[in-house]
Design an enzyme around this catalytic site. Structure first.
Site, PDB file in Angstrom:
ATOM      1  N   CYS A 173       1.816   8.918  -1.994  1.00  0.00           N
ATOM      2  CA  CYS A 173       2.694   8.571  -0.911  1.00  0.00           C
ATOM      3  C   CYS A 173       4.592   8.328  -0.829  1.00  0.00           C
ATOM      4  CB  CYS A 173       2.264   6.834  -0.510  1.00  0.00           C
ATOM      5  SG  CYS A 173       2.480   5.934  -2.235  1.00  0.00           S
ATOM      6  N   CYS A 222       6.214   5.902  -4.415  1.00  0.00           N
ATOM      7  CA  CYS A 222       5.563   6.610  -5.259  1.00  0.00           C
ATOM      8  C   CYS A 222       6.917   8.012  -5.188  1.00  0.00           C
ATOM      9  CB  CYS A 222       4.504   7.644  -5.247  1.00  0.00           C
ATOM     10  SG  CYS A 222       3.342   6.122  -4.723  1.00  0.00           S
TER      11      CYS A 222
END
Lengths: 80, 337
Positions: free
Chosen positions: A10, A13
């Site tokens: 994602c 992150c």
């Protein structure tokens, strides 16, 4: 000192990883920053919410997309 | 009794529903020489009213909810769930799913964390079903758009799907279809950090900003599509495809919704305008549930942690549950709206 940025797949992150690297550089810390994307490793570490920051085996932040300034504050507090 | 009713309806329509805002925007558009009953005036009014309403409610909601959520990090939820067995554990998992902070990219680590700690796979799935489908935010937004009765029944039925679905997956012996690396993982007890009130406020603020940034495109898209449906698509089309006339409307809406990925906040404006155009209440609620609970990205993620049989069973159980809820709402529509 070893800092792990845990989380895969994602955008938040990835952002935390980049910010952590910069925070370490700006604070002049002698730390190795590594990204953990392997699911098996995540289970072993007991991480349940990502992105997470792990400092020398200790989880200092989990499940929050923290900003660079917040990361700096956390690292300063933890390495005092 | 009568005055209580008046107060409730005032709260529902004016405070949650912000009907006054709609009237205000309508008058503003008229002052600018646009007719709110005309095509472009109508589209603009719907778009402005819905966008502002959703963003205001969303901001208040996310902040309050995040504050509550900061008391339930996944580590704590896992600990609480570990103390319960059977149906009680499934019910509690579904309830905690509504308050545990959760983003789709955390679903796999969370699934692994629950399973490796020895929680039954059914309990974990009760949590995974209820978490995206029913949250406190959707309860308040649904109240604002469809009224209190629909919102409460939606939440209750969502929880029922989560509990029954999880229990069913357990009974089907799905435990063995969890990927081996998770089943063989060592059990780790992690503690979450203690938080001060200041930490919780900061957390709630961060969540608010991050959520707004994440869902804003979906809201604009959702409201845009909603505005077009509301003002352009002929009522007869919607009635024929999604109204009483089509007995398979619920199935159709569910199957169309499954691969789509959107936030519940983005689906509500679409649902709102479809209802206005004569689609069945159950049909649009099925669509919303399907969009939020099952999506292609989340299935691809989940596939990393479970084998195809379990993934298939999970999809099947959710789909059947959502379709049943749709028919339930369509059948009782006249008593609920």
């Amino acid at each position: 000192m070893e800092i792990l940025v845990v989380g895969a797949g994602c955008a938040s992150c990835d952002k935390v990883y980049v910010d952590t690297r910069e925070a370490v550089k700006e604070l002049g810390l002698a730390a190795e920053v590594r990204k953990v994307e392997d699911l098996v490793e995540m289970v072993r570490m007991g991480i349940m919410s990502v992105p997470a920051l792990v400092l020398d085996g200790r989880t200092i932040s989990a499940g929050r997309t923290i900003s660079k300034n917040q990361i700096k504050a956390l690292l300063e507090q933890e390495t005092k | 009794m009568e005055s209580l009713r008046t107060i409730w309806f005032f709260f529902q329509d004016q405070i949650l529903g912000m009907k006054w805002l709609n009237a205000l925007i309508g008058r503003g558009l008229e002052a600018l020489g646009l007719d709110p009953d005309g095509l472009w005036g109508g589209i603009l009014q719907f778009f402005l009213y819905d966008t502002i309403k959703i963003f205001v409610l969303l901001s208040l909601l996310i902040f309050g909810i995040s504050y509550i959520q900061s008391y339930f990090p996944p580590e704590r939820t896992r600990k609480i769930l570990g103390r319960f067995r059977g149906l009680g554990a499934n019910t509690l998992a579904a309830l905690l799913g509504t308050v545990t902070p959760f983003c789709s990219c955390s679903s796999i680590p969370l699934f692994m964390g629950f399973t490796s700690a020895g929680l039954p796979v059914g309990v974990t799935f009760s949590f995974l079903i209820s978490s995206p489908m029913v949250d406190l935010g959707s309860l308040v937004l649904l109240m604002s758009v469809f009224g209190g009765r629909v919102a409460v029944v939606y939440v209750v039925l969502g929880l029922v799907i989560a509990v029954v679905g999880g229990t069913l997956l357990d009974r089907l012996g799905m435990e063995r279809y969890v990927e081996d690396f998770i089943r063989n993982a060592p059990r780790i007890e992690t503690e979450s950090a203690a938080l001060t009130r200041h930490d919780r406020v900061l957390y709630a603020r961060d969540q608010l900003l991050a959520t707004i940034r994440k869902v804003a495109p979906y809201i604009f898209l959702g409201v845009g599509v909603g505005a077009v449906i509301h003002n352009v698509i002929p009522q007869t089309w919607v009635e024929t495809v999604l109204g009483d006339g089509n007995p398979l409307a619920v199935v159709l809406a569910t199957l169309v919704g499954i691969p789509m990925y959107a936030d519940i906040f983005g689906t509500i404006p679409v649902a709102e305008s479809l209802l206005f155009k004569g689609a069945g209440l159950g049909t649009i609620l099925s669509f919303m549930m399907a969009v939020t609970t099952l999506s292609l990205p989340s299935m691809i993620m989940l596939r990393k942690a479970v084998k195809p049989k379990l993934l298939g069973a999970f999809i099947a159980v959710c789909t059947v549950g959502i379709i049943l809820v749709g028919y339930f709402f369509n059948f009782f529509q006249q008593f609920l709206l």
